[in-house]
Design an enzyme around this catalytic site. Structure first.
Site, short mmCIF file in Angstrom:
data_model
loop_
_atom_site.label_atom_id
_atom_site.label_comp_id
_atom_site.label_asym_id
_atom_site.label_seq_id
_atom_site.Cartn_x
_atom_site.Cartn_y
_atom_site.Cartn_z
N CYS A 40 -5.60 -3.31 2.20
CA CYS A 40 -5.50 -3.30 3.67
C CYS A 40 -6.84 -3.36 4.40
O CYS A 40 -7.43 -4.42 4.50
CB CYS A 40 -4.67 -2.10 4.11
SG CYS A 40 -3.82 -2.38 5.70
N LYS B 50 -9.01 2.48 -2.52
CA LYS B 50 -9.39 1.79 -1.29
C LYS B 50 -10.82 2.14 -0.89
O LYS B 50 -11.21 3.31 -0.92
CB LYS B 50 -8.43 2.25 -0.19
CG LYS B 50 -8.46 1.49 1.12
CD LYS B 50 -7.32 2.02 2.03
CE LYS B 50 -7.18 1.23 3.30
NZ LYS B 50 -6.01 1.71 4.11
N GLU C 118 0.84 -1.20 0.00
CA GLU C 118 0.00 0.00 0.00
C GLU C 118 0.88 1.25 0.00
O GLU C 118 1.88 1.32 0.72
CB GLU C 118 -0.84 -0.04 1.29
CG GLU C 118 -1.81 1.11 1.47
CD GLU C 118 -2.65 0.95 2.76
OE1 GLU C 118 -2.31 0.10 3.62
OE2 GLU C 118 -3.64 1.69 2.90
#
Lengths: 589, 589
Positions: free
Chosen positions: B162, B126, B44
């Site tokens: 994540c 994300k 990330e």
């Protein structure tokens, strides 16, 4: 058009002091009743203070806030104040609809409670949670999804909380609900000139809502934040009916003639906004008093006056709310410590201000005399502790030179201030300004020590401006100007080596401050700055100094925010960062 | 079932160093190609480092990240690596659908880019933005709303980032998309025992998604955070196929046989999850190499070993990434400075560790000899600068006694350390532990000075445990134990007055640490603590000490987080707070 008398209690709660804050609500509700009000409103998070940060996660704290609200309702009724409708901010939690969007039951909420007849008759949870700038409410709170409209004295009063007013939606929902009054409780921190923006917003939302709007804000300091009050009532056209003073406790009372309430008691969803609207009837308040009240519109402070007052308020409340009575600061004779001393005298009174002068071998004569002059002008305590012997003692143990030797002197002074603070119980004030903090022109554990830093959000040029303003203000009032004029006009110097001047290391402050303002408050990159006309070398140097000083800022004491982006809660950068702005375009890989 | 070889690049980016981070991607993509991989994934926010905090608001930084991604794609192709599919985290922004939910165009996003054939063939933003604990992503980023499924070597690979994996939704969408592999890129910071939780999560989500799952995490330190790597590949049943070492750079390569991709190229909305799914075909990678690769499963460190390694990594990277080469610390002969010295030797090598012993009139003989013993054991540099003369010099200037005199000694030592640091360029390390920081048992601007505080998140009892563990580890390896055994067994004392012991002011550490663990990491209030069996007087005392020391913690240097709630990014409390937990129930008003 039923008449209604409302009161806005612009007061100063303390974070965590639920008992004390509740006592303020009781006292001011009594005052509102004495003034003939039928509705009294207190600020956002009144019972807990604001912002409470991670105290929101403490179940014991949430429980204490909720219990205090119930006890308060009962106590008010027992004291004969049950007829008055009281709107008060508190820390609540999700009790119902626990499965909404996967929100766990018990999650904290930022709430307004409506107290009447000994009971909590309605609860509103803030819809819009600010999570920018100094605000982190998405970390703490769960949004509410229902607009509460409570009938008070025959008028429908719609509620919302602070950020709700800044976002679209609630004002339209208020219109859809047919409310006669939109009541907004706030914990809205001061920024220079924010009062102008706030008035525009309040007026615009009133017109959108198609009803009168009452806005109550807290006053006082809480760590980095200062709340300036400035509570306002406007009519449905947005015209000001009443406005409270800045930075002062005040009960703002006014009479309004508002449309009659609709007789409903229902929960429905508004088609246009999608908001649920909850109409509550039954909070019938006492009849309005006969004599009409004169609604006051307090005059505004001028731009410098409001910043000065913000700094005084922030400092005074930090001292008081943390249990100190007196402050101590190093007085170098420079403009920064001179202005901090003047602020301290205004905040806690000169009798509780302790200055320490620490001349070194390189201190100029005027540095010593200016400190003494200020003591004479104000009456603050001044003592002198020379440091030449101490410098020699350290030099005998570890021989330092250059910057290390300059820092040594600043640190020896700090040891003296902290020793006296520990011995005598004063809060030490750090005297750094925002320009210095930006470029790292300070000695960590030296002049940077202290529990509070009153002028850390003032650029150096603002420090001079405020010094002039404060002296002029004293003259206007027929008082002795607190700041020796020579400290304003002399060339700035840290006096850590012979003949040192700030401009040996830094650009002229007027230029430096212009760059810093664009870089810090407006996030302009170096190309933008160069396009704006600053020299590339200047831009590169100032930005690199600023980026590299982050580690010092992290350990600097808190101080009152007065700008749109202060170092601290507002501007949060990594210490470890290789990012360097460059005025020339470059390939990044 | 097409075979596919994937590589997870567990590497160590630096915040802000876009050029350096891009160079890492180029180097490791070459290594992945040499290993025959068809797909290589980086962590990330690889191009910018993580977390970037308010750098996200700098338009110049966003532009540099986005430009670097394009240049990287072209450079890889130009270097003959265009056939390999590269997934890499970067800082992006909202380009399309700018009016979605009122999101302004240009708002930053936490993105994964898919590079192939010299181009960016897909971008994923994300979905779930963590905003708890140490995370503030709701402050910075706008959520994505589309799942990207990219065909690589005949296999559909779904992407997420994540926190997406920790929330429901993406794994179900991966199932709905019919993906053969769910690829998750991460910046997941270390906490003690988090690797166990992470493996369980990865396995469970693989089963939910009904496909293999590859999880790549970064390594290295960034201010308070340490990233431990621990990259993992599991099959659709959740069984581990490959797992990288903790705290080490590693290219984790493995072969998978996965279901064939569907031949679609479409954007549709999944009915079950409501997510938009974007199928991209055409990232055809090179054929898999013939020789099957041996997928490694690295052994786990034991509980103490992983904490030690986290502290070493955090310290080493803070030193290196901030441009230091050496560290300096005061060596009192106590367990805290002894453990910090041992960590420093492991992190930067004893040749770059500078200890300073500052005996006072009240220092015990063993304090001096233990510091010398450790220097002999490790090879670190030790010099002695006695402070008795300096104490006398200050006492001649301002006479202090009691606590003020104790603090004076600690502050004189700090002036010496900082002077040597300024003169010689070492990073000063603060040696306080979490128990001390909690109850305020430290001298601000004294032992609290430093740029980094390696053990600030270790309770005192953990300091002892790790000291024993490190010595045992040395013995196991046939090395000299770095920590003098006497420092582990002797009674703790600040040695700031004759015969002083820590237990004069504090409860025994074992008891203190138990209370602190419940109070700090689990937010237990005093009533809960008393119900758990702690004495009410103990609870009230520890909680009040802790609450009142917040101002000291605010000015304490950063240090690596190893617990579930560290002082700093994790636990954010107001300084000004009147809230006091009480073990006895009380009326709050």
């Amino acid at each position: 058009m039923p008449p209604i008398r409302i009161a806005l209690a612009q007061v100063n709660p303390t974070v965590g002091d639920i008992a004390g804050n509740t006592a303020i609500v009781r006292d001011w509700t009594r005052r509102a009743a004495d003034a003939g009000a039928q509705l009294v409103a207190f600020p956002e998070m009144m019972l807990t203070g604001y912002p409470i940060e991670d105290l929101a996660f403490r179940a014991s704290f949430v429980a204490a806030s909720r219990a205090a609200l119930e006890v308060l309702a009962a106590d008010l009724a027992a004291g004969g104040l049950g007829e008055l409708v009281v709107v008060v901010g508190y820390l609540g939690k999700v009790v119902e609809s626990a499965d909404r969007l996967g929100v766990p039951k018990g999650s904290p909420q930022n709430c307004a409670g409506v107290l009447h007849g000994g009971r909590v008759v309605a609860r509103y949870a803030k819809h819009h949670l600010p999570n920018y700038g100094v605000f982190d409410e998405a970390r703490y709170f769960v949004s509410g999804d229902t607009m509460e409209v409570v009938q008070v004295a025959g008028v429908d009063v719609a509620l919302c909380i602070c950020e709700d007013l800044w976002q679209d939606g609630p004002s339209l929902a208020a219109r859809a609900s047919g409310a006669g009054l939109l009541l907004v409780i706030n914990g809205s921190p001061f920024e220079a000139n924010k009062d102008d923006v706030r008035l525009e917003l309040v007026s615009a939302r009133a017109r959108e809502a198609g009803c009168a709007l009452a806005y109550v804000n807290m006053v006082g300091g809480q760590d980095e934040l200062v709340f300036d009050g400035d509570s306002i009532v406007v009519d449905r056209s947005g015209a000001v009916i009443a406005r409270a003073a800045q930075f002062a406790d005040e009960l703002l009372v006014c009479d309004l003639d508002l449309p009659a309430a609709r007789s409903v008691d229902e929960l429905r969803t508004d088609a246009a906004t999608g908001l649920r609207i909850h109409h509550v009837t039954g909070a019938d308040a006492a009849a309005v008093a006969r004599e009409p009240v004169h609604a006051s519109i307090a005059p505004r402070l001028d731009d410098r006056g409001e910043i000065w007052q913000a700094l005084v308020t922030g400092l005074r409340d930090y001292v008081r709310k943390n249990g100190f009575r007196s402050v101590l600061l190093g007085m170098s004779g420079g403009i920064d410590s001179t202005v901090v001393a003047a602020l301290a005298c205004d905040a806690v009174g000169a009798a509780d201000v302790y200055g320490v002068s620490n001349p070194s071998a390189w201190s100029s004569e005027h540095s010593r005399s200016d400190a003494a002059d200020q003591a004479a002008r104000t009456g603050l305590h001044l003592r002198t502790v020379p440091i030449a012997n101490l410098v020699e003692a350290f030099q005998a143990a570890i021989h330092l030179d250059g910057l290390a030797l300059e820092n040594l002197q600043a640190r020896i002074r700090a040891v003296i201030w902290m020793g006296l603070s520990n011995q005598e119980g004063h809060l030490v004030l750090a005297c750094g300004n925002k320009s210095e903090l930006a470029v790292g022109y300070s000695t960590i554990y030296g002049d940077a020590v202290g529990g509070f830093a009153p002028i850390k959000d003032l650029l150096k040029t603002q420090v001079w401006e405020l010094a002039r303003w404060r002296n002029a203000e004293a003259e206007r009032r027929g008082e002795v100007p607190p700041i020796p004029p020579g400290t304003i006009t002399k060339e700035p110097s840290a006096e850590l080596r012979p003949g040192q001047r700030d401009t040996d290391s830094l650009p002229p402050y007027r230029l430096l401050d212009d760059v810093l303002d664009d870089y810090i408050e407006h996030d302009h990159g170096s190309r933008q700055l160069v396009e704006a006309g600053f020299a590339p070398e200047l831009v590169d140097r100032v930005l690199q100094l600023t980026d590299r000083a982050e580690y010092k800022r992290r350990q600097y004491p808190p101080g009152p925010k007065i700008s749109s982006r202060n170092f601290g809660r507002d501007r949060r950068l990594p210490i470890t960062s290789a990012w360097r702005e460059h005025s020339e375009p470059r390939r990044t890989s």
